[in-house]
Design a protein around this motif. Structure first.
Motif, PDB file in Angstrom:
ATOM      1  N   PRO A  66      40.697  12.280  13.952  1.00 14.29           N
ATOM      2  CA  PRO A  66      42.473  13.212  13.433  1.00 14.29           C
ATOM      3  C   PRO A  66      40.821  13.046  11.590  1.00 14.29           C
ATOM      4  O   PRO A  66      40.621  12.011  11.047  1.00 14.29           O
ATOM      5  N   ALA A  67      41.023  15.102  11.287  1.00 15.29           N
ATOM      6  CA  ALA A  67      40.692  15.137   9.800  1.00 15.29           C
ATOM      7  C   ALA A  67      41.169  16.326   9.388  1.00 15.29           C
ATOM      8  O   ALA A  67      40.176  16.397   8.117  1.00 15.29           O
ATOM      9  N   GLY A  68      42.207  15.965   9.781  1.00 15.35           N
ATOM     10  CA  GLY A  68      43.404  17.269   8.803  1.00 15.35           C
ATOM     11  C   GLY A  68      44.360  16.624   7.541  1.00 15.35           C
ATOM     12  O   GLY A  68      44.354  15.355   7.600  1.00 15.35           O
ATOM     13  N   ARG A  69      45.417  17.490   7.290  1.00 19.22           N
ATOM     14  CA  ARG A  69      46.302  17.053   6.319  1.00 19.22           C
ATOM     15  C   ARG A  69      47.445  16.342   6.906  1.00 19.22           C
ATOM     16  O   ARG A  69      47.867  15.304   7.095  1.00 19.22           O
ATOM     17  N   GLY A  70      47.582  17.018   7.981  1.00 15.95           N
ATOM     18  CA  GLY A  70      48.809  15.862   8.854  1.00 15.95           C
ATOM     19  C   GLY A  70      48.495  15.380   9.619  1.00 15.95           C
ATOM     20  O   GLY A  70      49.035  14.211   9.968  1.00 15.95           O
ATOM     21  N   ASN A  71      47.776  15.668  10.724  1.00 18.08           N
ATOM     22  CA  ASN A  71      47.009  14.689  12.168  1.00 18.08           C
ATOM     23  C   ASN A  71      47.970  13.493  12.743  1.00 18.08           C
ATOM     24  O   ASN A  71      48.207  13.437  13.018  1.00 18.08           O
ATOM     25  N   ASP A  72      49.008  14.601  13.106  1.00 13.73           N
ATOM     26  CA  ASP A  72      50.749  14.232  13.915  1.00 13.73           C
ATOM     27  C   ASP A  72      50.705  13.778  15.397  1.00 13.73           C
ATOM     28  O   ASP A  72      50.968  13.221  15.754  1.00 13.73           O
ATOM     29  N   PHE A  73      49.887  14.938  16.145  1.00 10.56           N
ATOM     30  CA  PHE A  73      49.685  14.518  17.187  1.00 10.56           C
ATOM     31  C   PHE A  73      48.465  13.290  17.278  1.00 10.56           C
ATOM     32  O   PHE A  73      48.891  11.801  18.372  1.00 10.56           O
ATOM     33  N   ALA A  74      47.496  12.936  16.483  1.00 10.26           N
ATOM     34  CA  ALA A  74      47.066  11.792  16.807  1.00 10.26           C
ATOM     35  C   ALA A  74      47.969  10.758  16.336  1.00 10.26           C
ATOM     36  O   ALA A  74      47.466   9.571  17.507  1.00 10.26           O
ATOM     37  N   ARG A  75      48.657  10.783  15.293  1.00 11.43           N
ATOM     38  CA  ARG A  75      49.596   9.541  15.291  1.00 11.43           C
ATOM     39  C   ARG A  75      50.641   9.576  16.815  1.00 11.43           C
ATOM     40  O   ARG A  75      50.865   8.169  17.033  1.00 11.43           O
ATOM     41  N   ALA A  76      50.430  10.262  17.092  1.00 10.46           N
ATOM     42  CA  ALA A  76      52.082   9.960  18.343  1.00 10.46           C
ATOM     43  C   ALA A  76      50.821   9.530  19.343  1.00 10.46           C
ATOM     44  O   ALA A  76      51.353   8.652  20.731  1.00 10.46           O
TER      45      ALA A  76
ATOM     46  N   ILE B 206      32.913  15.438  27.775  1.00  8.94           N
ATOM     47  CA  ILE B 206      34.059  15.491  26.876  1.00  8.94           C
ATOM     48  C   ILE B 206      34.558  16.144  25.939  1.00  8.94           C
ATOM     49  O   ILE B 206      33.515  16.519  24.844  1.00  8.94           O
ATOM     50  N   VAL B 207      35.548  17.058  25.598  1.00  8.48           N
ATOM     51  CA  VAL B 207      35.929  17.714  24.292  1.00  8.48           C
ATOM     52  C   VAL B 207      35.786  16.649  23.622  1.00  8.48           C
ATOM     53  O   VAL B 207      37.551  15.978  23.603  1.00  8.48           O
ATOM     54  N   VAL B 208      35.793  17.118  21.863  1.00 12.73           N
ATOM     55  CA  VAL B 208      35.988  15.794  20.895  1.00 12.73           C
ATOM     56  C   VAL B 208      36.569  17.016  19.749  1.00 12.73           C
ATOM     57  O   VAL B 208      36.033  17.782  19.274  1.00 12.73           O
ATOM     58  N   ALA B 209      37.708  17.133  19.528  1.00 14.63           N
ATOM     59  CA  ALA B 209      38.223  18.069  18.422  1.00 14.63           C
ATOM     60  C   ALA B 209      38.111  17.423  17.062  1.00 14.63           C
ATOM     61  O   ALA B 209      38.659  15.671  16.667  1.00 14.63           O
ATOM     62  N   VAL B 210      37.364  18.068  15.721  1.00 14.00           N
ATOM     63  CA  VAL B 210      37.476  17.087  14.550  1.00 14.00           C
ATOM     64  C   VAL B 210      38.713  18.089  13.649  1.00 14.00           C
ATOM     65  O   VAL B 210      37.953  19.206  13.422  1.00 14.00           O
ATOM     66  N   GLY B 211      39.234  17.838  13.342  1.00 15.26           N
ATOM     67  CA  GLY B 211      39.896  18.350  12.484  1.00 15.26           C
ATOM     68  C   GLY B 211      41.276  17.993  12.328  1.00 15.26           C
ATOM     69  O   GLY B 211      42.173  16.649  12.983  1.00 15.26           O
ATOM     70  N   GLY B 212      42.311  18.842  12.298  1.00 14.78           N
ATOM     71  CA  GLY B 212      43.765  18.839  12.361  1.00 14.78           C
ATOM     72  C   GLY B 212      44.511  19.317  13.279  1.00 14.78           C
ATOM     73  O   GLY B 212      44.364  19.239  14.606  1.00 14.78           O
ATOM     74  N   ASP B 213      45.961  19.169  12.908  1.00 17.35           N
ATOM     75  CA  ASP B 213      46.719  19.269  14.413  1.00 17.35           C
ATOM     76  C   ASP B 213      46.674  20.842  14.983  1.00 17.35           C
ATOM     77  O   ASP B 213      46.694  21.474  15.513  1.00 17.35           O
ATOM     78  N   GLY B 214      45.751  21.709  13.542  1.00 17.38           N
ATOM     79  CA  GLY B 214      45.562  23.015  13.872  1.00 17.38           C
ATOM     80  C   GLY B 214      44.849  23.382  15.553  1.00 17.38           C
ATOM     81  O   GLY B 214      44.769  24.010  15.949  1.00 17.38           O
ATOM     82  N   ILE B 215      43.267  22.500  14.783  1.00 21.06           N
ATOM     83  CA  ILE B 215      42.820  22.668  16.030  1.00 21.06           C
ATOM     84  C   ILE B 215      42.581  22.000  17.231  1.00 21.06           C
ATOM     85  O   ILE B 215      42.146  22.268  18.242  1.00 21.06           O
ATOM     86  N   THR B 216      43.061  20.309  16.558  1.00 21.91           N
ATOM     87  CA  THR B 216      43.586  19.580  18.297  1.00 21.91           C
ATOM     88  C   THR B 216      44.341  20.222  18.699  1.00 21.91           C
ATOM     89  O   THR B 216      44.382  20.584  20.311  1.00 21.91           O
ATOM     90  N   GLY B 217      45.277  21.013  18.510  1.00 25.35           N
ATOM     91  CA  GLY B 217      46.378  21.583  19.359  1.00 25.35           C
ATOM     92  C   GLY B 217      45.544  23.233  19.423  1.00 25.35           C
ATOM     93  O   GLY B 217      46.286  23.254  21.142  1.00 25.35           O
ATOM     94  N   SER B 218      45.206  23.671  19.478  1.00 23.74           N
ATOM     95  CA  SER B 218      44.255  24.975  20.124  1.00 23.74           C
ATOM     96  C   SER B 218      43.461  24.085  21.330  1.00 23.74           C
ATOM     97  O   SER B 218      43.162  24.826  22.230  1.00 23.74           O
ATOM     98  N   ILE B 219      43.303  23.882  20.513  1.00 28.24           N
ATOM     99  CA  ILE B 219      41.601  22.986  21.477  1.00 28.24           C
ATOM    100  C   ILE B 219      42.640  22.030  23.233  1.00 28.24           C
ATOM    101  O   ILE B 219      42.407  22.057  24.005  1.00 28.24           O
ATOM    102  N   GLY B 220      43.883  21.718  22.881  1.00 25.31           N
ATOM    103  CA  GLY B 220      43.944  20.628  23.977  1.00 25.31           C
ATOM    104  C   GLY B 220      44.451  21.335  24.666  1.00 25.31           C
ATOM    105  O   GLY B 220      44.289  21.561  25.044  1.00 25.31           O
ATOM    106  N   GLY B 221      45.400  22.999  24.574  1.00 20.33           N
ATOM    107  CA  GLY B 221      45.987  24.210  24.644  1.00 20.33           C
ATOM    108  C   GLY B 221      44.907  24.633  25.666  1.00 20.33           C
ATOM    109  O   GLY B 221      45.304  24.633  26.815  1.00 20.33           O
ATOM    110  N   ALA B 222      43.601  24.744  25.174  1.00 13.90           N
ATOM    111  CA  ALA B 222      42.558  24.936  26.069  1.00 13.90           C
ATOM    112  C   ALA B 222      42.226  24.554  27.659  1.00 13.90           C
ATOM    113  O   ALA B 222      41.822  25.517  28.338  1.00 13.90           O
ATOM    114  N   LEU B 223      42.674  23.089  27.540  1.00 12.12           N
ATOM    115  CA  LEU B 223      41.560  22.334  28.492  1.00 12.12           C
ATOM    116  C   LEU B 223      42.942  21.910  29.525  1.00 12.12           C
ATOM    117  O   LEU B 223      43.069  21.420  29.839  1.00 12.12           O
ATOM    118  N   SER B 224      44.545  22.323  28.952  1.00 12.44           N
ATOM    119  CA  SER B 224      45.310  21.799  29.429  1.00 12.44           C
ATOM    120  C   SER B 224      45.268  22.592  30.687  1.00 12.44           C
ATOM    121  O   SER B 224      44.464  23.582  31.015  1.00 12.44           O
TER     122      SER B 224
END
Length: 292
Positions: free
Chosen positions: A87-97, A59-77
């Motif tokens: 969520p540990a970044g400035r925005g964390n918008d996808f985690a919020r959604a 199981i892959v876990v992204a630790v950071g903000g929307d940049g790394i979350t989006g990049s890793i999620g995109g790679a695993l899509s």
């Protein structure tokens, strides 16, 4: 017991982000889960690490903000690999959604016990190539604001996005866009066009209140030319999503959105990716399995 690979953006969230990871890691290991930690050197490196971990059935876990979350999620899509977020970044918008908690104890429970939820991703085609992102693609004053926010060294979180927005609006010239939604051509002159999979962007701003991450659709939000004083009001209304009630805002939905403009317009995605128009955003329904 679940086996995790956490991929960390060392710069996101600073020491606070590292502290959250350490607390979650302790709880996972105390519960008997396996955990290995990788530190990324770049977003491209993070994507490579994610693919390699997925190939080992972790199981892959992204630790950071929307940049790394989006990049890793995109790679695993489309791979079937389960994806978790700390969520540990400035925005964390996808985690919020996704409605994810922020407390380490609650995050650990989600990672240990929650089943995967199938959510949509966005395939993006531009002159820079093809990529897959999670939250939204936007072309206009918001992309310029995000660029200012990312370069800010004094302000953090929502404050950096708000200051970046003020700076961007002060210098913005409305652009003439051509927007194509599921084959329908639309003329638009104004501030921005957003193709949203998630309701949130810009550190909690509700740009697309009707967007859902699992409905197989993108919410298209277009804000047309208006006096600057009104646009500042619209910026404040993004906190609640009330801006969509104004006549200056048009909202559509579709599966594929192409955005073009009559001049060079900044374009971004998930808080990080700088690209260029023309851009085509296409929803990939249910392509990512997220623990939430």
């Amino acid at each position: 017991m679940r086996q995790f690979t956490a991929i960390v953006n060392p710069t996101a969230g600073g020491s606070a982000g590292v502290a959250v990871l350490l607390r979650v890691a302790r709880l996972l290991r105390e519960a008997g889960a396996g955990l290995e930690t990788e530190y990324s050197r770049s977003l491209a490196h993070a994507r490579d690490l994610a693919r390699q971990a997925g190939e080992r059935d972790r199981i892959v876990v992204a630790v950071g903000g929307d940049g790394i979350t989006g990049s890793i999620g995109g790679a695993l899509s489309g791979t079937g690999t389960s994806f978790g977020l700390i969520p540990a970044g400035r925005g964390n918008d996808f985690a919020r959604a996704l409605g994810l908690p922020t407390e380490p104890e609650a995050l650990a429970r989600v990672l240990l016990h929650s089943g995967p939820r199938a959510v949509d991703t966005i395939e993006v085609e531009s002159p820079h190539g093809r990529s897959v992102v999670l939250g939204s693609v936007y072309a206009g004053v918001d992309a310029l604001a995000n660029r200012h926010a990312n370069r800010s060294t004094l302000l953090k979180g929502a404050a950096s996005y708000y200051a970046g927005g003020l700076r961007a609006v002060a210098t913005w010239r409305p652009a003439a866009y051509r927007v194509t939604v599921d084959g329908e051509n639309l003329a638009h002159r104004g501030y921005t066009v957003v193709a949203a999979n998630s309701a949130y962007y810009g550190s909690g701003r509700i740009i697309a209140p009707g967007a859902r991450v699992d409905d197989g659709l993108l919410e298209v939000v277009m804000i047309r030319e208006a006096p600057r004083r009104l646009f500042f009001t619209l910026m404040n209304e993004l906190r609640s999503g009330d801006h969509v009630q104004r006549p200056e805002v048009r909202v559509l939905s579709g599966r594929e959105v192409r955005i073009e403009a009559d001049r060079e317009v900044p374009c971004g995605a998930d808080g990080e990716v700088d690209t260029a128009l023309p851009v085509t955003a296409r929803v990939l329904p249910g392509s990512l399995a997220v623990l939430c």
